[in-house]
Design an enzyme around this catalytic site. Structure first.
Site, PDB file in Angstrom:
ATOM      1  N   ARG A  33       0.851  -1.186   0.000  1.00 22.98           N
ATOM      2  CA  ARG A  33       0.000   0.000   0.000  1.00 22.98           C
ATOM      3  C   ARG A  33       0.883   1.231   0.000  1.00 22.98           C
ATOM      4  O   ARG A  33       2.019   1.203   0.484  1.00 22.98           O
ATOM      5  CB  ARG A  33      -0.940   0.003   1.212  1.00 22.98           C
ATOM      6  N   ASN A 214       6.233   6.841  -1.934  1.00 22.26           N
ATOM      7  CA  ASN A 214       7.329   6.281  -2.731  1.00 22.26           C
ATOM      8  C   ASN A 214       8.393   5.596  -1.885  1.00 22.26           C
ATOM      9  O   ASN A 214       9.537   5.441  -2.319  1.00 22.26           O
ATOM     10  CB  ASN A 214       7.975   7.378  -3.596  1.00 22.26           C
ATOM     11  N   ARG A 215       8.018   5.218  -0.678  1.00 20.82           N
ATOM     12  CA  ARG A 215       8.931   4.543   0.238  1.00 20.82           C
ATOM     13  C   ARG A 215      10.118   5.423   0.669  1.00 20.82           C
ATOM     14  O   ARG A 215      11.118   4.922   1.167  1.00 20.82           O
ATOM     15  CB  ARG A 215       9.459   3.226  -0.348  1.00 20.82           C
ATOM     16  N   LEU A 216       9.987   6.730   0.499  1.00 19.64           N
ATOM     17  CA  LEU A 216      11.015   7.647   0.995  1.00 19.64           C
ATOM     18  C   LEU A 216      10.665   8.010   2.440  1.00 19.64           C
ATOM     19  O   LEU A 216      10.353   9.170   2.761  1.00 19.64           O
ATOM     20  CB  LEU A 216      11.102   8.902   0.113  1.00 19.64           C
ATOM     21  N   HIS A 217      10.724   7.017   3.288  1.00 16.47           N
ATOM     22  CA  HIS A 217      10.301   7.194   4.672  1.00 16.47           C
ATOM     23  C   HIS A 217      11.235   8.122   5.433  1.00 16.47           C
ATOM     24  O   HIS A 217      12.428   8.234   5.127  1.00 16.47           O
ATOM     25  CB  HIS A 217      10.273   5.838   5.373  1.00 16.47           C
TER      26      HIS A 217
END
Length: 238
Positions: A33, A214-217
């Site tokens: 997700r 975008n998974r740039l946590h």
């Protein structure tokens, strides 16, 4: 053969068939997700990681997140094998984080040998995690007794049963032991077992994680600063 003897294997076969079918049709690697949440900026965080953790905890509790105080505790055994389980945070202050359990449990044996532990909070509703590393030590007996007396009476009875036995043969035996202890202490004066109490985790590192697009946590870590009681912040890669 009785009806129950027929239905139980049949139900088991149905479950097995459903699990096999699901494993063939669901591509677990494709399950994901997208995170959509506000960013985590250094300027928005408290200089004190304990205060920041308290802030996030209060937000989770206020939002009625289920089991908001639950945390995954990881320990290491004598032979270096890691072990994890969920425990409940019962106090958070300048000293650290406190939880209660059996001292003669696996985690208790692990901590007695290797006090270094890790804790993780996960609040899915906020796309947040907090990871904490530290050293666990027993709370005072008085602190353990004080908390123990706040537990429901039957929870205290259950603790006494668990502390008095290494294992039980079956559920029936467990319930019999519980009933015996229940009769032994019929009123509210249930004494604290010798093998039950609290652990205080003194933190040496905090990591606050915020899920982002975008998974740039965002990952902000707190580590001890140059002066006692101070902390320095740094950003980690996603």
């Amino acid at each position: 053969m009785g009806v129950g003897a027929v239905h139980e294997p049949l139900a088991w076969c149905i479950v097995q068939q459903e699990q096999t079918t699901m494993s063939k049709t669901v591509d677990l690697s494709a399950l994901r997700r997208e995170y959509s949440s506000q960013g985590l900026h250094e300027t928005d965080l408290s200089a004190d990681p304990t205060a920041q953790l308290q802030r996030w905890l209060h937000e989770a509790v206020a939002a009625e997140v289920m089991d908001a105080t639950s945390m995954c505790l990881s320990t290491v055994s004598a032979d270096g094998a890691p072990s994890s389980r969920i425990v409940l945070l019962k106090n958070l202050d300048a000293r650290g984080l406190t939880f209660f359990t059996r001292y003669n449990s696996r985690k208790g044996h692990d901590i007695a040998l290797h006090p270094a532990v890790s804790l993780v909070f996960h609040w899915r509703e906020f796309n947040r995690q907090v990871r904490i590393e530290g050293s666990a030590s027993k709370t005072t007996r008085e602190e353990s007794r004080e908390y123990f007396q706040t537990r429901p009476r039957k929870s205290r009875i259950a603790a006494r049963v668990a502390c008095a036995h290494e294992s039980v043969a079956d559920r029936a035996t467990l319930e019999r032991l519980f009933a015996e202890e229940d009769r032994r202490f019929p009123d509210d004066a249930v004494p604290l077992p010798d093998e039950w109490g609290g652990y205080l985790v003194t933190p040496t590192e905090f990591e606050f994680w915020q899920g982002r697009e975008n998974r740039l946590h965002d990952r902000i870590v707190y580590q001890p600063g140059a002066t006692p009681g101070s902390w320095r912040m740094s950003r980690l890669l996603p």
